[in-house]
Design an enzyme around this catalytic site. Sequence first.
Site, PDB file in Angstrom:
ATOM      1  N   LYS A  81      34.041  11.294  -4.142  1.00 37.80           N
ATOM      2  CA  LYS A  81      34.517  12.626  -4.535  1.00 37.80           C
ATOM      3  C   LYS A  81      34.858  12.658  -6.027  1.00 37.80           C
ATOM      4  O   LYS A  81      34.469  13.580  -6.735  1.00 37.80           O
ATOM      5  CB  LYS A  81      35.733  13.022  -3.682  1.00 37.80           C
ATOM      6  CG  LYS A  81      35.382  13.142  -2.195  1.00 37.80           C
ATOM      7  CD  LYS A  81      36.534  13.638  -1.357  1.00 37.80           C
ATOM      8  CE  LYS A  81      37.489  12.562  -0.914  1.00 37.80           C
ATOM      9  NZ  LYS A  81      36.967  11.642   0.102  1.00 37.80           N
ATOM     10  N   THR A  82      35.564  11.629  -6.489  1.00 34.45           N
ATOM     11  CA  THR A  82      35.918  11.576  -7.919  1.00 34.45           C
ATOM     12  C   THR A  82      34.663  11.427  -8.766  1.00 34.45           C
ATOM     13  O   THR A  82      34.511  12.084  -9.805  1.00 34.45           O
ATOM     14  CB  THR A  82      36.861  10.374  -8.200  1.00 34.45           C
ATOM     15  OG1 THR A  82      37.880  10.363  -7.206  1.00 34.45           O
ATOM     16  CG2 THR A  82      37.477  10.449  -9.573  1.00 34.45           C
ATOM     17  N   ASP A 126      43.196  14.817  -7.006  1.00 37.62           N
ATOM     18  CA  ASP A 126      42.904  14.011  -5.827  1.00 37.62           C
ATOM     19  C   ASP A 126      44.049  14.170  -4.811  1.00 37.62           C
ATOM     20  O   ASP A 126      45.173  14.509  -5.196  1.00 37.62           O
ATOM     21  CB  ASP A 126      42.775  12.540  -6.264  1.00 37.62           C
ATOM     22  CG  ASP A 126      41.940  11.740  -5.280  1.00 37.62           C
ATOM     23  OD1 ASP A 126      41.402  12.330  -4.326  1.00 37.62           O
ATOM     24  OD2 ASP A 126      41.811  10.517  -5.476  1.00 37.62           O
ATOM     25  N   THR A 175      41.183  13.795   1.867  1.00 35.41           N
ATOM     26  CA  THR A 175      40.656  13.123   3.054  1.00 35.41           C
ATOM     27  C   THR A 175      41.082  13.914   4.295  1.00 35.41           C
ATOM     28  O   THR A 175      40.683  13.595   5.398  1.00 35.41           O
ATOM     29  CB  THR A 175      41.226  11.693   3.157  1.00 35.41           C
ATOM     30  OG1 THR A 175      42.644  11.776   3.005  1.00 35.41           O
ATOM     31  CG2 THR A 175      40.648  10.789   2.093  1.00 35.41           C
ATOM     32  N   ARG A 234      32.003   2.833  -1.929  1.00 36.44           N
ATOM     33  CA  ARG A 234      33.074   2.041  -2.573  1.00 36.44           C
ATOM     34  C   ARG A 234      33.133   0.647  -1.950  1.00 36.44           C
ATOM     35  O   ARG A 234      33.314  -0.355  -2.635  1.00 36.44           O
ATOM     36  CB  ARG A 234      34.424   2.745  -2.439  1.00 36.44           C
ATOM     37  CG  ARG A 234      35.557   1.958  -3.096  1.00 36.44           C
ATOM     38  CD  ARG A 234      36.898   2.651  -2.971  1.00 36.44           C
ATOM     39  NE  ARG A 234      36.937   3.847  -3.775  1.00 36.44           N
ATOM     40  CZ  ARG A 234      37.668   4.917  -3.462  1.00 36.44           C
ATOM     41  NH1 ARG A 234      38.386   4.933  -2.362  1.00 36.44           N
ATOM     42  NH2 ARG A 234      37.669   5.964  -4.252  1.00 36.44           N
TER      43      ARG A 234
END
Length: 354
Positions: A81-82, A126, A175, A234
């Site tokens: 997302k980032t 975030d 999330t 990740r």
Amino acid sequence: MAIFSDNAVKETPKKHKNPITQSDSIEYDKTFENSIRPKSFEDYIGQSALIETLKISIEAAKKRNTPLDHMLFYGPPGLGKTTLAGVIAEQMGAAIKITSAPALERPRDIIGILMSLKEGEILFIDEIHRMNKVSEEILYPAMEDFSLDMTTGKSQTVKTMRIPLPKFTLIGATTKAGELSSPLRDRFGILKRLEFYTIDELAKVVTRTAGILNIDITEEGAKAIARRSRGTPRIANRLVKRVSDFAIVKYDGIINEDVAESSLDVLKIDEFGLDTTDRALLKLIIEKYDGGPVGIETLAAALSEDVRTLEDVCEPYLLQSGLLQRTPRGRKVSPEGYRHLGIKNIPVQGSLFD
Ligand code: ADE
């Protein structure tokens, strides 16, 4: 890319037994993560349907010469997302300021950031589901009318002042979309869910990262790492780094299928990408609670984990891969979960509403 660093509020990292397969971002590998983040759509792998619609929105905003609509990205941690927010900023030719809701504890934190924005800039928040009510209410007019409503004075003499803000784009990431208040959710023009990656997509991520780390990898080696990465780039990136350590120290420096699999076995990451905590969770439900259903708080206490780690880190992948089921009365291990642990005594499954 301008990164807004607000160290005022530092969170204590969540407890997790295996930091390699923990899909949230942890402090020690932030630098590594930042160094391998794709900067453009060309380098960004996966999420193809989402990328196509984003490209259209970006082109339209550029042609109209207006800022992009505010966007909300949701989905399990570690799916990019980032990274995506950074790519969007790059594509818009705009600076991005990155922060997270827990760092915006006081009203002045969010006011400070909003007032520091310049026309067209992107503000990335975030964990936006963790915004407190006061900060959230400051955001409403900022998102809707690009203005800040400030009050001065007390009770009888209270005055409201409207301060104009430059037109900016807020990109929120969470999330837990369900925990966002509906007034906040309704102010996003674009809401998109990020999906788990396929093995092929993850293998591309793995190969790209191995290239950046200057380590040789075979196609089969990349696939072996991809298979154990829980659908999450990740985690894939972390595994590449760990496996490359093994390849350099114990083998001839090349990651092939054998090297990848034996290294990941040593790291106790199984063929499904489950780590010791995931397996302990499934085993606990089977051995102590007859396969469930059992409440998450009970499980967290028995495993000495916190509820959020289980809910946000372990569960999404266990649920997605069908090893675990969520029912109104708690968690249940599925027949696949039993089979995965090699347990033959599978109870007859009742209804999902047990
Ligand atoms: N690293 C993390 N996410 C990625 C993605 N989607 N594409 C390429 N590299 C990545």
